[in-house]
Design a protein around this motif. Structure first.
Motif, short mmCIF file in Angstrom:
data_model
loop_
_atom_site.label_atom_id
_atom_site.label_comp_id
_atom_site.label_asym_id
_atom_site.label_seq_id
_atom_site.Cartn_x
_atom_site.Cartn_y
_atom_site.Cartn_z
N GLY A 40 0.81 -1.21 0.00
CA GLY A 40 0.00 0.00 0.00
C GLY A 40 0.84 1.26 0.00
O GLY A 40 0.55 2.22 -0.73
N VAL A 41 1.89 1.27 0.81
CA VAL A 41 2.77 2.44 0.87
C VAL A 41 3.51 2.64 -0.45
O VAL A 41 3.65 3.76 -0.94
N THR A 42 3.98 1.54 -1.03
CA THR A 42 4.70 1.61 -2.30
C THR A 42 3.80 2.14 -3.40
O THR A 42 4.17 3.03 -4.17
N ARG A 43 2.61 1.60 -3.47
CA ARG A 43 1.62 2.04 -4.47
C ARG A 43 1.30 3.53 -4.28
O ARG A 43 1.20 4.29 -5.25
N ALA A 44 1.12 3.94 -3.02
CA ALA A 44 0.79 5.34 -2.74
C ALA A 44 1.93 6.27 -3.16
O ALA A 44 1.68 7.38 -3.66
N ALA A 45 3.16 5.84 -2.97
CA ALA A 45 4.30 6.67 -3.36
C ALA A 45 4.36 6.85 -4.87
O ALA A 45 4.59 7.95 -5.38
N LEU A 46 4.13 5.76 -5.61
CA LEU A 46 4.16 5.85 -7.07
C LEU A 46 3.01 6.72 -7.58
O LEU A 46 3.20 7.58 -8.45
N LEU A 47 1.83 6.52 -7.03
CA LEU A 47 0.68 7.35 -7.43
C LEU A 47 0.90 8.81 -7.04
O LEU A 47 0.54 9.72 -7.79
N GLY A 48 1.52 9.01 -5.88
CA GLY A 48 1.80 10.38 -5.46
C GLY A 48 2.75 11.08 -6.41
O GLY A 48 2.60 12.28 -6.68
N GLY A 49 3.73 10.34 -6.93
CA GLY A 49 4.64 10.92 -7.91
C GLY A 49 3.91 11.35 -9.16
O GLY A 49 4.16 12.43 -9.71
N VAL A 50 2.97 10.52 -9.61
CA VAL A 50 2.19 10.87 -10.80
C VAL A 50 1.34 12.11 -10.53
O VAL A 50 1.26 13.04 -11.35
N GLN A 51 0.71 12.17 -9.36
CA GLN A 51 -0.17 13.28 -9.04
C GLN A 51 0.61 14.60 -8.93
O GLN A 51 0.12 15.66 -9.36
N LEU A 52 1.81 14.54 -8.37
CA LEU A 52 2.62 15.76 -8.30
C LEU A 52 3.04 16.23 -9.68
O LEU A 52 3.09 17.44 -9.95
N LEU A 53 3.31 15.28 -10.57
CA LEU A 53 3.66 15.66 -11.93
C LEU A 53 2.44 16.25 -12.64
O LEU A 53 2.57 17.18 -13.45
N GLN A 54 1.27 15.75 -12.33
CA GLN A 54 0.04 16.34 -12.85
C GLN A 54 -0.11 17.78 -12.36
O GLN A 54 -0.53 18.67 -13.12
N ASN A 55 0.24 18.01 -11.12
CA ASN A 55 0.19 19.38 -10.58
C ASN A 55 1.15 20.30 -11.33
O ASN A 55 0.83 21.45 -11.63
N ALA A 56 2.34 19.77 -11.62
CA ALA A 56 3.33 20.58 -12.35
C ALA A 56 2.80 21.01 -13.70
O ALA A 56 2.95 22.17 -14.12
N VAL A 57 2.15 20.08 -14.39
CA VAL A 57 1.59 20.40 -15.71
C VAL A 57 0.43 21.39 -15.57
O VAL A 57 0.29 22.31 -16.37
N ALA A 58 -0.37 21.20 -14.53
CA ALA A 58 -1.51 22.10 -14.31
C ALA A 58 -1.06 23.54 -14.10
O ALA A 58 -1.74 24.49 -14.54
N HIS A 59 0.07 23.74 -13.43
CA HIS A 59 0.58 25.11 -13.22
C HIS A 59 0.81 25.81 -14.57
O HIS A 59 0.50 26.99 -14.73
N LEU A 60 1.35 25.07 -15.51
CA LEU A 60 1.65 25.65 -16.83
C LEU A 60 0.37 25.91 -17.62
O LEU A 60 0.33 26.81 -18.46
N GLU A 61 -0.64 25.10 -17.36
CA GLU A 61 -1.90 25.24 -18.09
C GLU A 61 -2.76 26.37 -17.55
O GLU A 61 -3.49 27.03 -18.29
N GLU A 62 -2.66 26.59 -16.23
CA GLU A 62 -3.56 27.54 -15.58
C GLU A 62 -2.94 28.91 -15.35
O GLU A 62 -3.66 29.88 -15.06
N GLN A 63 -1.61 29.00 -15.44
CA GLN A 63 -0.96 30.27 -15.14
C GLN A 63 0.07 30.61 -16.23
O GLN A 63 0.42 29.77 -17.05
N ASP A 64 0.55 31.85 -16.17
CA ASP A 64 1.61 32.29 -17.06
C ASP A 64 2.72 32.94 -16.24
O ASP A 64 2.52 33.30 -15.08
N GLY A 65 3.86 33.08 -16.85
CA GLY A 65 4.93 33.84 -16.22
C GLY A 65 5.84 33.03 -15.33
O GLY A 65 5.74 31.80 -15.21
N ALA A 66 6.73 33.76 -14.66
CA ALA A 66 7.77 33.14 -13.84
C ALA A 66 7.19 32.34 -12.69
O ALA A 66 7.72 31.27 -12.32
N GLU A 67 6.08 32.81 -12.12
CA GLU A 67 5.49 32.11 -10.98
C GLU A 67 5.03 30.70 -11.38
O GLU A 67 5.22 29.73 -10.64
N ALA A 68 4.42 30.60 -12.55
CA ALA A 68 3.96 29.29 -13.04
C ALA A 68 5.14 28.37 -13.29
O ALA A 68 5.10 27.17 -12.97
N LEU A 69 6.21 28.91 -13.86
CA LEU A 69 7.39 28.09 -14.15
C LEU A 69 8.04 27.58 -12.87
O LEU A 69 8.46 26.43 -12.78
#
Length: 233
Positions: free
Chosen positions: A148-177
């Protein structure tokens, strides 16, 4: 990369669960019940049960319990091995999607801190890739705490990467980067922890090493030295 064998593509995922061996529903449990029912009514029930068991040729209560415990442990180990294999197969399918997204992000927010090209961002494509990776991992069973912990860590990595992409989609400029780079780095760190534990789970279950670590910039040759497969050196 070395790994355990994976099921053929397209097979339905088994509904993994902790199983009690069939023997526990038959001979082993029957023996235990027989031993208990043979217990006498004297002042020392244990001695009466042991004597009755010896006279009947049945094993003692303690030996019957030990046998059942051993069979339970064997069944749990088999389930753990199956879950580890299932999770390894899903992670192996998910990892290339993350690598592709990391390579694209490095063009926008380079890991080395140099100037990137915000126009190179492709949030729609990256989001689709990450959703595929997420669904692949989310479909696996959870099993015991380690799985369960291993699965959660892998899924958490995917979700954080999704957040990174969302920043670029929802914002502009240095703050988004900056936000995208921060969540990208966190995603890689969390995935590496999960991949390291996954490797241990598979090996503990009797399989071969499986190294599914992420190159932060998407270049397979840039996997950190501590995570590299020595056989690939």
């Amino acid at each position: 990369m070395t790994r355990t064998s994976t099921p053929a593509g397209g097979d339905a995922r088994p509904a993994w669960r902790t199983t009690v061996p069939a023997a526990l529903g038959g001979a082993a449990v029957a023996t235990l019940v027989t031993v208990l029912l043979l217990g006498g009514s004297g002042e020392d029930p244990d001695a009466d049960a042991a004597g009755a068991a010896e006279a009947s040729g049945a094993p003692s209560v303690s030996s019957a319990v030990e046998s059942i415990a051993a069979q339970l442990a064997q069944a749990q180990a088999a389930d753990a091995a199956a879950l580890a294999e299932e999770l390894a197969g899903s992670a192996e399918q998910a990892q290339p999607h993350l690598v592709d997204v990391l390579a694209g992000l490095d063009d926008v927010v380079p890991v080395d801190g140099s100037g990137g090209d915000p126009a190179a961002a492709d949030p729609a494509s990256w989001t689709a890739s990450l959703e595929t990776a997420h669904d692949e991992l989310a479909a696996t069973g959870t099993g015991a705490d380690d799985q369960g912990v291993t699965r959660a860590a892998l899924l958490g990595g995917v979700q954080l990467l999704q957040n990174a992409v969302a920043h670029l989609e929802e914002q502009d400029g240095a703050e988004a980067l900056e936000a995208a780079a921060r969540d990208r780095d966190r995603a890689v760190e969390l995935w590496q922890a999960g991949a390291l534990r996954l490797d241990s789970l598979v090996v503990e279950a009797g399989g071969e090493h499986i190294h599914l670590f992420l190159p932060p910039d998407g270049d397979p040759d840039s996997v950190p030295p501590e995570f590299r497969d020595p056989h690939d050196e």
